[in-house]
Motif scaffolding. Structure first.
Motif, PDB file in Angstrom:
ATOM      1  N   GLY A 163    -100.083  50.606 -22.412  1.00 25.27           N
ATOM      2  CA  GLY A 163    -100.405  51.714 -22.064  1.00 25.27           C
ATOM      3  C   GLY A 163     -99.260  52.489 -21.346  1.00 25.27           C
ATOM      4  O   GLY A 163     -98.367  51.475 -20.687  1.00 25.27           O
ATOM      5  N   THR A 164     -99.399  53.237 -20.252  1.00 32.52           N
ATOM      6  CA  THR A 164     -98.788  54.021 -19.225  1.00 32.52           C
ATOM      7  C   THR A 164     -99.687  54.517 -18.357  1.00 32.52           C
ATOM      8  O   THR A 164    -100.832  54.795 -18.947  1.00 32.52           O
ATOM      9  CB  THR A 164     -98.171  55.235 -20.279  1.00 32.52           C
ATOM     10  OG1 THR A 164     -98.928  56.497 -20.889  1.00 32.52           O
ATOM     11  CG2 THR A 164     -96.694  54.184 -21.085  1.00 32.52           C
ATOM     12  N   CYS A 165     -99.110  54.672 -16.982  1.00 35.12           N
ATOM     13  CA  CYS A 165    -100.008  55.443 -16.069  1.00 35.12           C
ATOM     14  C   CYS A 165     -99.055  56.571 -15.109  1.00 35.12           C
ATOM     15  O   CYS A 165     -97.807  56.141 -15.321  1.00 35.12           O
ATOM     16  CB  CYS A 165    -100.788  54.546 -15.330  1.00 35.12           C
ATOM     17  SG  CYS A 165     -99.715  53.302 -14.773  1.00 35.12           S
ATOM     18  N   ASP A 166     -99.457  57.364 -13.921  1.00 29.78           N
ATOM     19  CA  ASP A 166     -98.251  58.376 -13.134  1.00 29.78           C
ATOM     20  C   ASP A 166     -98.904  57.563 -11.940  1.00 29.78           C
ATOM     21  O   ASP A 166     -99.764  57.133 -11.355  1.00 29.78           O
ATOM     22  CB  ASP A 166     -99.328  59.750 -13.518  1.00 29.78           C
ATOM     23  CG  ASP A 166     -98.803  60.436 -14.672  1.00 29.78           C
ATOM     24  OD1 ASP A 166     -97.562  59.761 -15.481  1.00 29.78           O
ATOM     25  OD2 ASP A 166     -99.522  60.980 -14.848  1.00 29.78           O
ATOM     26  N   LEU A 167     -97.532  57.292 -11.237  1.00 29.74           N
ATOM     27  CA  LEU A 167     -98.053  56.760 -10.071  1.00 29.74           C
ATOM     28  C   LEU A 167     -98.051  57.555  -8.995  1.00 29.74           C
ATOM     29  O   LEU A 167     -98.637  56.979  -7.657  1.00 29.74           O
ATOM     30  CB  LEU A 167     -96.159  56.202  -9.414  1.00 29.74           C
ATOM     31  CG  LEU A 167     -96.101  55.024  -8.581  1.00 29.74           C
ATOM     32  CD1 LEU A 167     -96.815  53.478  -9.157  1.00 29.74           C
ATOM     33  CD2 LEU A 167     -94.873  54.945  -7.942  1.00 29.74           C
ATOM     34  N   ALA A 168     -98.417  58.853  -9.593  1.00 26.00           N
ATOM     35  CA  ALA A 168     -99.196  59.940  -7.923  1.00 26.00           C
ATOM     36  C   ALA A 168     -97.622  59.721  -6.732  1.00 26.00           C
ATOM     37  O   ALA A 168     -98.221  59.829  -5.673  1.00 26.00           O
ATOM     38  CB  ALA A 168    -100.511  59.059  -7.850  1.00 26.00           C
ATOM     39  N   MET A 169     -96.727  58.858  -6.772  1.00 28.45           N
ATOM     40  CA  MET A 169     -95.918  59.329  -6.085  1.00 28.45           C
ATOM     41  C   MET A 169     -94.576  58.784  -6.692  1.00 28.45           C
ATOM     42  O   MET A 169     -94.299  59.099  -7.691  1.00 28.45           O
ATOM     43  CB  MET A 169     -96.163  58.231  -4.972  1.00 28.45           C
ATOM     44  CG  MET A 169     -96.065  56.640  -5.523  1.00 28.45           C
ATOM     45  SD  MET A 169     -95.889  55.337  -4.392  1.00 28.45           S
ATOM     46  CE  MET A 169     -94.979  56.041  -3.232  1.00 28.45           C
TER      47      MET A 169
END
Length: 315
Positions: A189-195
């Motif tokens: 999967g993928t995700c956003d690091l929020a930074m």
């Protein structure tokens, strides 16, 4: 959560605090390889445990007594064990993983055996070690190996863990950063690091301190640590010189002429007893061994003892 750079620095300091005990012995908070023919074992006795020990004092005493009773080839199964344990708890408090470290030591205090290679660690404590590894950001117990790389386009974080799996997070050097999560080389999967991440500046996160943990959770199964670190883990027990004691290297607060000090358990006149109340220490038993000297107990006093320096003969 600490940055990987600070975590690496702290881990290096911990390794120094653990220190090799001989040319054939290395050990760390996370494990040990030891030549059992050169390791000294701290004597123990059935002497009563001093009253009113603090929680960390009791935990480290229990851990060291079991480590020695199980015949572990750990380089800290000697007079330095108790101090090494206390230093490790204080160190883990500083990096935010004190509860996980105490759970680790508690599991090891009850363990029935220690690993033949990673000799300071108990295989039955694997899930607790994983919880400590997740807190620290990457795997380092029972052969766990962290790794990583950085480039102009991305930062890659990976860790081979004791559960036999490799966890990886690859993030773009953009703001915000987008990450791909992998287990054993397969995208999950993928995700956003929020930074944001800058090129070649990947030290701000690690594989378990990013955004992939929810995607790792179906495979990664650390123990749930449901006990907080003690509110006041400081000392509680006291010692009187000459009193019997259960473990060489155990030290407790004492008082001499109205001034506080420390008394160390040692084999004195053929019995285990607390030595003199020392207002100051020449060295700590967990101090790293130096080329020409090492810290040892001499009649209950930590003392730098001279030794021959094994100089390299390689050209």
């Amino acid at each position: 959560m600490l940055s990987p750079l600070r975590r690496l620095l702290l881990a290096t300091l911990a390794l120094v605090a653990c220190g090799p005990k001989s040319a054939a012995t290395t050990d760390a908070t996370t494990g040990s390889t030891t030549d059992p023919t050169t390791a000294d074992t701290a004597p123990t006795t059935g002497a009563p445990v001093p009253a009113s020990l603090g929680p960390d004092e009791q935990l480290c005493l229990d851990f060291c007594l079991n480590l020695i009773a199980q015949g572990a080839a750990c380089g800290r199964a000697d007079a330095s064990c108790y101090d090494w344990c206390l230093v490790g708890l204080q160190f883990s408090d500083s990096d935010g993983c004190g509860a996980e470290m105490r759970a680790t030591r508690r599991c090891e205090a009850d363990a029935g055996a220690f690993h033949p290679i990673f000799a300071c660690e108990a295989p039955e404590c694997g899930p607790v070690y994983l919880a400590k590894d997740v807190c620290n950001g990457s795997c380092a117990h029972l052969g766990g190996i962290p790794s990583g790389s950085g480039s102009q386009q991305d930062c890659t974080y990976a860790s081979e863990c004791l559960d036999g799996h490799t966890y990886e997070m690859e993030c773009t050097t953009t703001d915000p950063s987008a990450c791909t999560c992998r287990i054993d080389g397969t995208d999950v999967g993928t995700c956003d690091l929020a930074m944001g991440l800058a090129p070649f500046a990947c030290e701000v996160v690690d594989v378990f301190s990013g955004c992939c943990n929810d995607l790792f959770s179906a495979t990664l199964k650390p123990a749930v640590i449901d006990e907080p670190a003690p509110v006041d883990p400081g000392t509680g027990g006291t010692a009187t010189p000459g009193d019997p004691c259960p473990l060489v290297g155990l030290y407790l607060v004492c008082e001499q002429d109205g001034s506080p000090g420390q008394a160390f358990c040692d084999e004195i006149a053929g019995t285990l007893q607390f030595g003199a109340c020392l207002p100051e220490l020449e060295c700590r038993l967990s101090d790293p061994e130096q080329c020409t000297q090492r810290c040892e107990l001499v009649d209950g006093e930590p003392t730098w003892v001279a030794q021959e320096c094994m100089e390299s003969t390689s050209g």
